[in-house]
Design a protein around this motif. Structure first.
Motif, PDB file in Angstrom:
ATOM      1  N   ASP A   4       0.807  -1.218   0.000  1.00  0.00           N
ATOM      2  CA  ASP A   4       0.000   0.000   0.000  1.00  0.00           C
ATOM      3  C   ASP A   4       0.844   1.274   0.000  1.00  0.00           C
ATOM      4  N   LEU A   5       2.155   1.141  -0.145  1.00  0.00           N
ATOM      5  CA  LEU A   5       3.023   2.318  -0.143  1.00  0.00           C
ATOM      6  C   LEU A   5       2.806   3.150  -1.405  1.00  0.00           C
ATOM      7  N   LEU A   6       3.035   4.450  -1.275  1.00  0.00           N
ATOM      8  CA  LEU A   6       2.922   5.357  -2.412  1.00  0.00           C
ATOM      9  C   LEU A   6       4.011   5.054  -3.442  1.00  0.00           C
ATOM     10  N   PRO A   7       3.743   5.327  -4.715  1.00  0.00           N
ATOM     11  CA  PRO A   7       4.760   5.091  -5.744  1.00  0.00           C
ATOM     12  C   PRO A   7       5.887   6.129  -5.690  1.00  0.00           C
ATOM     13  N   ILE A   8       6.997   5.756  -6.286  1.00  0.00           N
ATOM     14  CA  ILE A   8       8.134   6.660  -6.450  1.00  0.00           C
ATOM     15  C   ILE A   8       7.648   7.922  -7.174  1.00  0.00           C
ATOM     16  N   GLY A   9       8.156   9.065  -6.776  1.00  0.00           N
ATOM     17  CA  GLY A   9       7.773  10.322  -7.405  1.00  0.00           C
ATOM     18  C   GLY A   9       6.641  11.040  -6.699  1.00  0.00           C
ATOM     19  N   ARG A  20       8.122  20.304   1.208  1.00  0.00           N
ATOM     20  CA  ARG A  20       7.654  19.051   0.640  1.00  0.00           C
ATOM     21  C   ARG A  20       8.826  18.146   0.256  1.00  0.00           C
ATOM     22  N   LEU A  21       8.554  16.843   0.305  1.00  0.00           N
ATOM     23  CA  LEU A  21       9.530  15.828  -0.090  1.00  0.00           C
ATOM     24  C   LEU A  21       8.972  15.002  -1.246  1.00  0.00           C
ATOM     25  N   MET A  22       9.872  14.555  -2.114  1.00  0.00           N
ATOM     26  CA  MET A  22       9.502  13.624  -3.170  1.00  0.00           C
ATOM     27  C   MET A  22      10.047  12.250  -2.800  1.00  0.00           C
ATOM     28  N   ILE A  23       9.187  11.257  -2.825  1.00  0.00           N
ATOM     29  CA  ILE A  23       9.602   9.898  -2.488  1.00  0.00           C
ATOM     30  C   ILE A  23      10.504   9.366  -3.596  1.00  0.00           C
ATOM     31  N   CYS A  42      13.561  13.099  -0.902  1.00  0.00           N
ATOM     32  CA  CYS A  42      14.465  14.228  -1.087  1.00  0.00           C
ATOM     33  C   CYS A  42      13.612  15.489  -1.206  1.00  0.00           C
ATOM     34  N   TYR A  43      14.243  16.636  -1.024  1.00  0.00           N
ATOM     35  CA  TYR A  43      13.509  17.897  -1.139  1.00  0.00           C
ATOM     36  C   TYR A  43      12.885  18.022  -2.520  1.00  0.00           C
ATOM     37  N   TYR A  44      11.668  18.554  -2.530  1.00  0.00           N
ATOM     38  CA  TYR A  44      10.986  18.864  -3.783  1.00  0.00           C
ATOM     39  C   TYR A  44      10.925  20.377  -3.907  1.00  0.00           C
ATOM     40  N   PRO A  45      11.272  20.978  -5.020  1.00  0.00           N
ATOM     41  CA  PRO A  45      11.548  20.402  -6.331  1.00  0.00           C
ATOM     42  C   PRO A  45      13.024  20.164  -6.635  1.00  0.00           C
ATOM     43  N   GLU A  46      13.901  20.349  -5.651  1.00  0.00           N
ATOM     44  CA  GLU A  46      15.337  20.272  -5.909  1.00  0.00           C
ATOM     45  C   GLU A  46      15.821  18.885  -6.318  1.00  0.00           C
ATOM     46  N   GLY A  47      15.257  17.841  -5.728  1.00  0.00           N
ATOM     47  CA  GLY A  47      15.735  16.490  -5.992  1.00  0.00           C
ATOM     48  C   GLY A  47      16.936  16.168  -5.130  1.00  0.00           C
ATOM     49  N   ILE A  48      17.648  15.115  -5.496  1.00  0.00           N
ATOM     50  CA  ILE A  48      18.816  14.684  -4.713  1.00  0.00           C
ATOM     51  C   ILE A  48      20.011  15.531  -5.132  1.00  0.00           C
ATOM     52  N   PHE A  55      15.821  11.928   3.482  1.00  0.00           N
ATOM     53  CA  PHE A  55      15.003  11.834   4.680  1.00  0.00           C
ATOM     54  C   PHE A  55      14.297  10.487   4.706  1.00  0.00           C
ATOM     55  N   PHE A  56      14.514   9.726   5.766  1.00  0.00           N
ATOM     56  CA  PHE A  56      13.906   8.414   5.937  1.00  0.00           C
ATOM     57  C   PHE A  56      12.676   8.590   6.824  1.00  0.00           C
ATOM     58  N   PHE A  57      11.528   8.036   6.396  1.00  0.00           N
ATOM     59  CA  PHE A  57      10.299   8.238   7.159  1.00  0.00           C
ATOM     60  C   PHE A  57       9.306   7.111   6.914  1.00  0.00           C
ATOM     61  N   GLU A  58       8.265   7.118   7.748  1.00  0.00           N
ATOM     62  CA  GLU A  58       7.240   6.077   7.705  1.00  0.00           C
ATOM     63  C   GLU A  58       5.936   6.650   7.144  1.00  0.00           C
ATOM     64  N   GLN A  59       5.075   5.759   6.714  1.00  0.00           N
ATOM     65  CA  GLN A  59       3.770   6.138   6.169  1.00  0.00           C
ATOM     66  C   GLN A  59       3.001   7.052   7.128  1.00  0.00           C
ATOM     67  N   GLU A  60       3.062   6.723   8.434  1.00  0.00           N
ATOM     68  CA  GLU A  60       2.303   7.473   9.438  1.00  0.00           C
ATOM     69  C   GLU A  60       2.781   8.923   9.587  1.00  0.00           C
ATOM     70  N   ALA A  61       3.978   9.224   9.117  1.00  0.00           N
ATOM     71  CA  ALA A  61       4.532  10.570   9.256  1.00  0.00           C
ATOM     72  C   ALA A  61       3.993  11.529   8.197  1.00  0.00           C
ATOM     73  N   ILE A  62       3.296  11.009   7.201  1.00  0.00           N
ATOM     74  CA  ILE A  62       2.797  11.851   6.109  1.00  0.00           C
ATOM     75  C   ILE A  62       1.548  12.597   6.560  1.00  0.00           C
ATOM     76  N   GLU A  63       1.602  13.922   6.413  1.00  0.00           N
ATOM     77  CA  GLU A  63       0.448  14.768   6.746  1.00  0.00           C
ATOM     78  C   GLU A  63      -0.414  15.024   5.514  1.00  0.00           C
ATOM     79  N   ASP A  64       0.219  15.397   4.393  1.00  0.00           N
ATOM     80  CA  ASP A  64      -0.503  15.706   3.154  1.00  0.00           C
ATOM     81  C   ASP A  64       0.179  15.046   1.968  1.00  0.00           C
TER      82      ASP A  64
END
Length: 103
Positions: A4-9, A20-23, A42-48, A55-64
């Motif tokens: 159920d994880l979000l897709p890359i991007g 904002r971060l981009m997965i 990584c930071y959005y829109p800068e990228g890596i 930034f390493f994080f879990e599904q529960e940490a996502i607000e929006d």
């Protein structure tokens, strides 16, 4: 769980976050940790720009969720197959690699 994880991007904002971060990865561990995280972003829109700004994080940490990443047949099969199979096992980190925990 993993299927159920979000897709890359996907672009998200974490709880308490201001930027904002981009997965850019799923089911990952940082090089110096034995903790398995749902995502790395990584930071959005800068990228890596610098690996120290991952930034390493879990599904529960996502607000929006601002954008859901690209989903085609390959992504759907990957989630159902690879990530779905991981849901059936307990994972661990061994020698810096994520592996299925042996009974």
């Amino acid at each position: 769980m993993y299927k159920d994880l979000l897709p890359i991007g996907s672009v998200v904002l974490l709880k308490g976050g201001e930027k904002r971060l981009m997965i850019c990865g799923r089911v990952v561990c940082s090089g110096d940790s034995e903790t398995i995280h749902d995502y790395v972003g990584c930071y959005y829109p800068e990228g890596i720009v610098d690996s120290s700004e991952l930034f390493f994080f879990e599904q529960e940490a996502i607000e929006d969720i601002f954008f859901i990443g690209f989903q085609d047949r390959e992504e759907i099969q990957y989630r159902a197959g690879v990530l779905g199979e991981l849901d059936k096992h307990e994972l661990t980190v061994k020698d810096g690699q994520i592996v299925i925990r042996e009974e």
